[in-house]
Scaffold this motif. Structure first.
Motif, PDB file in Angstrom:
ATOM      1  N   TYR A   1      26.165   2.960  18.497  1.00  0.00           N
ATOM      2  CA  TYR A   1      27.602   3.422  17.904  1.00  0.00           C
ATOM      3  C   TYR A   1      27.892   2.802  16.581  1.00  0.00           C
ATOM      4  CZ  TYR A   1      32.486   4.884  17.867  1.00  0.00           C
ATOM      5  OH  TYR A   1      33.624   5.478  17.319  1.00  0.00           O
ATOM      6  N   TYR A   2      27.553   1.514  16.362  1.00  0.00           N
ATOM      7  CA  TYR A   2      27.846   0.620  15.168  1.00  0.00           C
ATOM      8  C   TYR A   2      26.576   0.240  14.591  1.00  0.00           C
ATOM      9  CZ  TYR A   2      32.580  -0.187  17.260  1.00  0.00           C
ATOM     10  OH  TYR A   2      33.951  -0.133  17.685  1.00  0.00           O
ATOM     11  N   CYS A   3      25.605   0.791  14.635  1.00  0.00           N
ATOM     12  CA  CYS A   3      24.473   0.605  14.042  1.00  0.00           C
ATOM     13  C   CYS A   3      24.400   1.210  12.542  1.00  0.00           C
ATOM     14  CB  CYS A   3      23.028   1.137  14.763  1.00  0.00           C
ATOM     15  SG  CYS A   3      22.670   0.317  16.096  1.00  0.00           S
ATOM     16  N   LYS A   4      24.076   0.333  11.538  1.00  0.00           N
ATOM     17  CA  LYS A   4      24.092   0.653  10.153  1.00  0.00           C
ATOM     18  C   LYS A   4      22.618   0.146   9.590  1.00  0.00           C
ATOM     19  CE  LYS A   4      28.933  -0.092   9.988  1.00  0.00           C
ATOM     20  NZ  LYS A   4      29.921  -0.896   9.097  1.00  0.00           N
ATOM     21  N   ILE A   5      22.306   1.390   8.785  1.00  0.00           N
ATOM     22  CA  ILE A   5      20.913   0.754   8.028  1.00  0.00           C
ATOM     23  C   ILE A   5      20.796  -0.370   7.143  1.00  0.00           C
ATOM     24  CG2 ILE A   5      21.373   2.242   5.864  1.00  0.00           C
ATOM     25  CD1 ILE A   5      18.211   3.485   6.274  1.00  0.00           C
ATOM     26  N   ASN A   6      22.081  -0.794   6.843  1.00  0.00           N
ATOM     27  CA  ASN A   6      22.097  -1.868   6.022  1.00  0.00           C
ATOM     28  C   ASN A   6      22.334  -3.229   6.841  1.00  0.00           C
ATOM     29  OD1 ASN A   6      24.466  -1.187   6.569  1.00  0.00           O
ATOM     30  ND2 ASN A   6      25.579  -2.162   4.514  1.00  0.00           N
ATOM     31  N   GLU A   7      22.446  -3.064   8.167  1.00  0.00           N
ATOM     32  CA  GLU A   7      22.480  -4.179   9.109  1.00  0.00           C
ATOM     33  C   GLU A   7      21.258  -4.329  10.142  1.00  0.00           C
ATOM     34  OE1 GLU A   7      27.201  -4.490   9.234  1.00  0.00           O
ATOM     35  OE2 GLU A   7      26.271  -3.547  11.060  1.00  0.00           O
ATOM     36  N   THR A   8      20.370  -4.809   9.291  1.00  0.00           N
ATOM     37  CA  THR A   8      19.028  -4.713  10.072  1.00  0.00           C
ATOM     38  C   THR A   8      18.765  -6.079  10.953  1.00  0.00           C
ATOM     39  OG1 THR A   8      17.673  -5.325   8.226  1.00  0.00           O
ATOM     40  CG2 THR A   8      17.780  -2.850   8.665  1.00  0.00           C
ATOM     41  N   VAL A   9      17.710  -6.104  11.812  1.00  0.00           N
ATOM     42  CA  VAL A   9      17.028  -7.256  12.287  1.00  0.00           C
ATOM     43  C   VAL A   9      15.856  -7.390  11.877  1.00  0.00           C
ATOM     44  CG1 VAL A   9      16.538  -8.348  14.541  1.00  0.00           C
ATOM     45  CG2 VAL A   9      18.617  -7.360  14.278  1.00  0.00           C
ATOM     46  N   CYS A  10      15.389  -8.438  11.167  1.00  0.00           N
ATOM     47  CA  CYS A  10      14.209  -8.499  10.560  1.00  0.00           C
ATOM     48  C   CYS A  10      13.462  -9.826  11.105  1.00  0.00           C
ATOM     49  CB  CYS A  10      14.099  -9.128   9.069  1.00  0.00           C
ATOM     50  SG  CYS A  10      15.209  -7.620   8.098  1.00  0.00           S
ATOM     51  N   PRO A  11      11.977  -9.952  11.106  1.00  0.00           N
ATOM     52  CA  PRO A  11      11.176 -10.906  11.823  1.00  0.00           C
ATOM     53  C   PRO A  11      11.435 -12.067  10.862  1.00  0.00           C
ATOM     54  CG  PRO A  11       9.721  -9.323  10.558  1.00  0.00           C
ATOM     55  CD  PRO A  11      11.106  -8.871  10.612  1.00  0.00           C
ATOM     56  N   ASP A  12      11.117 -13.259  11.598  1.00  0.00           N
ATOM     57  CA  ASP A  12      11.095 -14.600  10.758  1.00  0.00           C
ATOM     58  C   ASP A  12       9.883 -14.781  10.068  1.00  0.00           C
ATOM     59  OD1 ASP A  12       9.296 -15.201  12.771  1.00  0.00           O
ATOM     60  OD2 ASP A  12      10.523 -16.359  14.175  1.00  0.00           O
ATOM     61  N   ASP A  13       9.631 -15.914   9.511  1.00  0.00           N
ATOM     62  CA  ASP A  13       8.177 -16.099   8.875  1.00  0.00           C
ATOM     63  C   ASP A  13       7.254 -16.033   9.663  1.00  0.00           C
ATOM     64  OD1 ASP A  13       8.799 -18.546  10.129  1.00  0.00           O
ATOM     65  OD2 ASP A  13       8.879 -19.772   8.416  1.00  0.00           O
ATOM     66  N   LYS A  14       7.226 -15.989  10.855  1.00  0.00           N
ATOM     67  CA  LYS A  14       6.124 -15.864  11.835  1.00  0.00           C
ATOM     68  C   LYS A  14       5.875 -14.544  12.564  1.00  0.00           C
ATOM     69  CE  LYS A  14       6.339 -20.541  13.595  1.00  0.00           C
ATOM     70  NZ  LYS A  14       6.241 -21.251  14.856  1.00  0.00           N
ATOM     71  N   GLY A  15       6.714 -13.679  11.800  1.00  0.00           N
ATOM     72  CA  GLY A  15       6.473 -12.123  12.190  1.00  0.00           C
ATOM     73  C   GLY A  15       7.358 -11.836  13.530  1.00  0.00           C
ATOM     74  N   GLN A  16       8.003 -12.814  14.031  1.00  0.00           N
ATOM     75  CA  GLN A  16       8.598 -12.342  15.090  1.00  0.00           C
ATOM     76  C   GLN A  16      10.150 -12.328  15.302  1.00  0.00           C
ATOM     77  OE1 GLN A  16       7.248 -16.281  17.017  1.00  0.00           O
ATOM     78  NE2 GLN A  16       5.681 -15.382  18.179  1.00  0.00           N
ATOM     79  N   ILE A  17      10.800 -11.624  16.173  1.00  0.00           N
ATOM     80  CA  ILE A  17      12.164 -11.469  16.509  1.00  0.00           C
ATOM     81  C   ILE A  17      12.303 -12.014  17.562  1.00  0.00           C
ATOM     82  CG2 ILE A  17      14.115  -9.945  16.944  1.00  0.00           C
ATOM     83  CD1 ILE A  17      12.490  -7.672  15.335  1.00  0.00           C
ATOM     84  N   GLU A  18      13.377 -12.929  17.920  1.00  0.00           N
ATOM     85  CA  GLU A  18      13.930 -13.539  18.949  1.00  0.00           C
ATOM     86  C   GLU A  18      15.090 -12.981  19.579  1.00  0.00           C
ATOM     87  OE1 GLU A  18      16.212 -17.711  19.928  1.00  0.00           O
ATOM     88  OE2 GLU A  18      14.473 -18.013  18.864  1.00  0.00           O
ATOM     89  N   GLY A  19      14.973 -12.642  20.801  1.00  0.00           N
ATOM     90  CA  GLY A  19      16.260 -12.066  21.512  1.00  0.00           C
ATOM     91  C   GLY A  19      16.141 -12.358  22.939  1.00  0.00           C
ATOM     92  N   ALA A  20      17.388 -12.015  23.562  1.00  0.00           N
ATOM     93  CA  ALA A  20      17.540 -11.984  25.062  1.00  0.00           C
ATOM     94  C   ALA A  20      16.896 -10.810  25.584  1.00  0.00           C
ATOM     95  CB  ALA A  20      18.866 -11.970  25.269  1.00  0.00           C
ATOM     96  N   ALA A  21      16.037 -11.106  26.595  1.00  0.00           N
ATOM     97  CA  ALA A  21      15.354 -10.219  27.459  1.00  0.00           C
ATOM     98  C   ALA A  21      15.986 -10.002  28.917  1.00  0.00           C
ATOM     99  CB  ALA A  21      13.975 -10.130  27.807  1.00  0.00           C
ATOM    100  N   ILE A  22      16.512  -8.962  28.867  1.00  0.00           N
ATOM    101  CA  ILE A  22      17.491  -8.790  30.281  1.00  0.00           C
ATOM    102  C   ILE A  22      16.793  -7.759  31.232  1.00  0.00           C
ATOM    103  CG2 ILE A  22      19.840  -8.632  30.981  1.00  0.00           C
ATOM    104  CD1 ILE A  22      20.684  -8.972  27.955  1.00  0.00           C
ATOM    105  N   LEU A  23      16.696  -8.138  32.335  1.00  0.00           N
ATOM    106  CA  LEU A  23      16.168  -7.062  33.341  1.00  0.00           C
ATOM    107  C   LEU A  23      17.174  -5.952  33.287  1.00  0.00           C
ATOM    108  CD1 LEU A  23      13.425  -6.958  34.861  1.00  0.00           C
ATOM    109  CD2 LEU A  23      14.837  -7.508  36.976  1.00  0.00           C
TER     110      LEU A  23
END
Length: 341
Positions: free
Chosen positions: A152-174
């Protein structure tokens, strides 16, 4: 490695067979919680897509055995302070994981397992991404693929990018592939300057009592205590399974450790009732043992879940819960405040 993968898949299969006893949403004995979390943390990802619903970016990961995880990406550093109203900002991924351990310590066992997980964009996402997900990915100035998602609130100018290791950290929820009954919270906010009825009427609980069972009301008060400790003021609705409220969507917690929004406790101080078992459990967690136990249990994550300021804030808020209960006892007596369930 194949043997380990088979074992972890078997653990998750067992989890679904034992789904929701009368005491908890997931098995909590015989070492199963740790095995479940390990499976969520390490199982191979076989498909990545945008999550189908929601107001903020999250991904849907399918892991071995066709089990699914919601993935809420990191948006802030742990030390970032979220200013503004109680529901300001993006969801905090660490709040989801912190909430899982806090709930277990509080004996609020109707919550989905959650872990910190890092996923590599090039190795873990792109090879198994759906066409729909790839359409919501863009390259940044350094050539890395970033995700803005579909929500609903996703915008193309508000991205999530990988860190310098190429990874994205997050919460994995079952992901809980079940049908839940959904209700509006009596103490929901308007999300505007308009005040809701509960914010204007200190006798509001009388109206709630007329339409809710004592059991449901005590459950709502337990949830309010939980939300107050992490300062999640965004529970405008709640989901019920087997007659119990499930603690979904805890990402708006841990925003500002210096602020305690007391109105999150409105169900407690307006109704002045509390489950006797909840009170007994809260009393056992005084003197710093609440956050010390959260730290001990969450040490499996090998990742810091909150700053010391947030841990101190949780202990400070626990004292305010004690004070609120004592206020109710002084006003109505213990016999009327505490309820056996």
């Amino acid at each position: 490695m194949l043997l380990m993968a088979f074992f972890l898949e078997a653990v998750l299969h067992l989890l679904y067979k034992q789904w929701a006893s009368e005491e908890s949403l997931f098995p909590l004995k015989n070492g199963l919680p740790g095995q479940i979390l390990q499976a969520m943390h390490t199982s191979q990802i076989v498909l990545v897509d945008n999550a189908p619903k929601g107001t903020q970016l999250k991904l849907l990961l399918q892991i071995e055995g066709k089990h699914k995880l919601y993935f809420k990406p990191k948006r802030y550093q742990l030390s970032d302070v979220i200013n503004g109203n109680i529901y300001a900002g993006f969801d905090r991924h660490n709040s989801e994981v912190f909430a899982y351990y806090l709930a277990i310590v509080l004996n609020f066992t109707w919550i989905a397992p959650s872990v910190i997980r890092k996923i590599h964009v090039n190795n873990d996402i792109l090879p198994v991404a759906t066409i729909g997900l790839k359409k919501t990915m863009v390259k940044n100035a350094s050539g890395s693929f970033c995700i803005y998602g579909k929500c609903y609130y996703c915008k193309i100018n508000e991205t999530v990018c990988p860190d310098d290791k190429g990874q994205i950290e997050g919460a994995a929820i079952l992901y809980l592939d079940k049908t839940f009954k959904i209700y509006k919270s009596p103490w929901r906010r308007s999300y505007t300057s308009k005040k809701m009825e509960w914010e204007k009427d200190n006798n509001f609980c009388k109206k709630v009592i007329s339409t809710h069972s004592t059991k449901r009301l005590l459950n709502l008060i337990d949830v309010a205590i939980f939300d107050f400790l992490i300062q999640n003021g965004d529970r405008h609705r709640y989901e019920v399974y087997k007659g119990k409220i499930v603690l979904f969507d805890n990402g708006k917690g841990l925003g500002n450790p210096m602020v305690d929004e007391l109105d999150i406790l409105a169900p407690l101080y307006q109704c002045c009732m509390l489950s006797s078992s909840t009170w007994q459990h809260l009393e056992m967690l005084s003197g710093g043992s609440l956050t010390e136990t959260v730290k001990l249990l969450s040490s499996f994550q090998q990742a810091k879940l909150a700053t010391e300021d947030h841990y101190k804030a949780v202990e400070r808020r626990l004292l305010k819960i004690y004070a609120t209960v004592q206020y109710c006892i002084g006003k109505h007596s213990s016999a009327k405040v505490f309820k056996n369930t």
